[in-house]
Motif scaffolding. Structure first.
Motif, short mmCIF file in Angstrom:
data_model
loop_
_atom_site.label_atom_id
_atom_site.label_comp_id
_atom_site.label_asym_id
_atom_site.label_seq_id
_atom_site.Cartn_x
_atom_site.Cartn_y
_atom_site.Cartn_z
N THR A 165 0.86 -1.18 0.00
CA THR A 165 0.00 0.00 0.00
C THR A 165 0.90 1.23 0.00
N MET A 166 0.75 2.06 -1.03
CA MET A 166 1.58 3.25 -1.16
C MET A 166 0.75 4.47 -0.77
N ASP A 167 1.36 5.35 0.02
CA ASP A 167 0.68 6.55 0.50
C ASP A 167 0.93 7.74 -0.41
N GLU A 168 0.05 8.74 -0.31
CA GLU A 168 0.10 9.94 -1.16
C GLU A 168 0.99 11.02 -0.53
N LEU A 169 1.67 11.78 -1.40
CA LEU A 169 2.47 12.91 -0.92
C LEU A 169 2.55 13.98 -2.01
N ASN A 170 2.21 15.20 -1.63
CA ASN A 170 2.42 16.40 -2.47
C ASN A 170 1.63 16.44 -3.77
N GLY A 171 0.72 15.51 -4.00
CA GLY A 171 -0.04 15.53 -5.24
C GLY A 171 0.77 15.16 -6.47
N ASN A 172 1.93 14.51 -6.26
CA ASN A 172 2.74 14.12 -7.42
C ASN A 172 3.46 12.78 -7.23
N GLU A 173 3.29 12.14 -6.08
CA GLU A 173 4.02 10.89 -5.85
C GLU A 173 3.31 9.98 -4.85
N LYS A 174 3.64 8.70 -4.92
CA LYS A 174 3.22 7.70 -3.94
C LYS A 174 4.48 7.09 -3.34
N TYR A 175 4.43 6.77 -2.04
CA TYR A 175 5.63 6.24 -1.41
C TYR A 175 5.31 5.06 -0.49
N TYR A 176 6.35 4.24 -0.25
CA TYR A 176 6.22 3.07 0.62
C TYR A 176 7.56 2.82 1.30
N TYR A 177 7.55 2.62 2.62
CA TYR A 177 8.77 2.33 3.36
C TYR A 177 8.96 0.83 3.55
N PHE A 178 10.10 0.32 3.09
CA PHE A 178 10.46 -1.06 3.36
C PHE A 178 10.87 -1.21 4.82
N SER A 179 10.86 -2.43 5.31
CA SER A 179 11.25 -2.69 6.69
C SER A 179 12.76 -2.88 6.82
N GLU A 180 13.49 -2.71 5.70
CA GLU A 180 14.94 -2.85 5.72
C GLU A 180 15.57 -1.82 4.78
N SER A 181 16.86 -1.64 4.90
CA SER A 181 17.57 -0.68 4.06
C SER A 181 18.24 -1.38 2.88
N PHE A 182 18.49 -0.61 1.83
CA PHE A 182 19.13 -1.13 0.63
C PHE A 182 20.39 -0.33 0.33
N PRO A 183 21.34 -0.91 -0.41
CA PRO A 183 22.52 -0.13 -0.84
C PRO A 183 22.05 1.01 -1.73
N ILE A 184 22.62 2.17 -1.57
CA ILE A 184 22.13 3.33 -2.31
C ILE A 184 23.26 4.06 -3.03
N GLU A 185 22.90 4.78 -4.08
CA GLU A 185 23.79 5.67 -4.82
C GLU A 185 23.04 6.98 -5.06
N PRO A 186 22.81 7.75 -3.99
CA PRO A 186 21.99 8.97 -4.14
C PRO A 186 22.69 10.03 -4.97
N GLU A 187 21.91 10.75 -5.74
CA GLU A 187 22.42 11.88 -6.50
C GLU A 187 21.35 12.96 -6.55
N ARG A 188 21.82 14.19 -6.57
CA ARG A 188 20.91 15.32 -6.61
C ARG A 188 20.38 15.48 -8.03
N VAL A 189 19.08 15.51 -8.17
CA VAL A 189 18.47 15.60 -9.50
C VAL A 189 17.79 16.96 -9.65
N SER A 190 17.71 17.42 -10.88
CA SER A 190 17.06 18.71 -11.13
C SER A 190 15.63 18.54 -11.58
N GLU A 191 15.31 17.38 -12.15
CA GLU A 191 13.95 17.13 -12.64
C GLU A 191 13.48 15.74 -12.28
#
Length: 295
Positions: free
Chosen positions: A213-239
């Motif tokens: 079940t994904m929840d609503e946020l900001n009128g432009n996205e749905k989100y869901y939190y896993f019960s565990e963490s994953f390896p990440i490669e975050p980067e700042r995006v402009s769009e």
């Protein structure tokens, strides 16, 4: 009578000059306004203008240009991150290391200048690390969800590289390299999607199929939190593009159904191939979503 005739003649001449100038001005505006469609980029017979493509590390791809009007153009290629992907004077891209780089193409006939761009996602070429199709059951929903960033700014086109009205911002559906194929099902609607081959997606693929079940946020996205963490490669995006799948932090899966500008950092996972109808299917509140491997 002669005086009146001169007045009428002058008036008609003024009207004629005004029409000529107006027509010329409209021609210039039309020509400048259509700059987004003058230059189209292709790779391996796929249109990639203003899209995100995936190329394996060490591989090379050639950009081909299609320009609507036959003129003499001075073509320039630029890479935002030469350490990730370089581009030669003739448009040959070389994937150097894992990461994302923006390739800008400028076509300049005389005084005018037309731009287009693609984003190159360089992925690992290590085939041994590829995971088989998973069969594990869905991940249980997490009850406590930390706050997500809110009130992200909306997209405002500012130059010739911005997206045309009505055109999808989703990355190009033609795969330039191997990608995971998954299916997202929302309220009976099926949306094929592709995931990049990264350490993050490999970990998430092992969790499929998902029934969440994904929840609503900001009128432009749905989100869901896993019960565990994953390896990440975050980067700042402009769009953000409608249909984008990203990971916020190390455990929050985000499915975007609107396009907008942002300054937040995400780990890119992939994209819905054709996001048309996605916003309507997701609706305005929480929604049940199934994600599973495509056959």
């Amino acid at each position: 009578m002669r005086y009146k005739s001169k007045i009428i003649s002058c008036f008609l001449m003024f009207c004629l000059i005004t029409i000529v100038l107006y027509t010329d001005e409209m021609s210039v505006v039309s020509e400048a306004g259509s700059s987004n469609t003058r230059i189209r980029l292709r790779i391996d017979n796929h249109v990639v203008s203003r899209k995100t493509i995936s190329i394996k590390k060490g591989k090379k791809k050639k950009i081909k240009l299609n320009i609507s009007q036959k003129k003499k153009y001075k073509i320039t290629f630029r890479s935002s991150k030469g350490s990730v992907a370089t581009v030669s004077k003739k448009g040959k891209i070389t994937a150097k290391r894992v990461g994302t780089a923006k390739i800008t193409v400028i076509a300049k006939p005389k005084k005018k200048k037309y731009k287009s761009w693609i984003k190159v996602k360089v992925v690992s070429s290590n085939k041994k690390s590829d995971v088989p199709l998973p069969t594990k059951g869905p991940v249980p929903s997490q009850t406590d969800t930390p706050a997500l960033p809110t009130n992200e700014p909306t997209l405002t086109p500012s130059d010739s590289s911005t997206t045309e009205q009505g055109e999808s911002n989703a990355p190009d559906t033609g795969a330039v390299s191997d990608m995971y194929e998954v299916t997202i099902k929302v309220n009976g609607k099926v949306f094929p999607a592709k995931l990049y081959q990264t350490e993050t997606t490999k970990s998430i693929m092992q969790k499929l199929p998902l029934s969440i079940t994904m929840d609503e946020l900001n009128g432009n996205e749905k989100y869901y939190y896993f019960s565990e963490s994953f390896p990440i490669e975050p980067e700042r995006v402009s769009e953000i593009h409608a249909g984008d799948l990203k990971l916020y932090g190390s455990s929050c899966l985000v499915l975007f159904y609107e396009s907008f500008a942002t300054s937040y950092s995400y780990t890119s996972l992939g994209y819905v191939e054709n996001p048309e109808g996605l916003a309507k299917a997701l609706g305005t509140g929480s929604v049940h979503v199934d994600i599973f491997c495509s056959e």
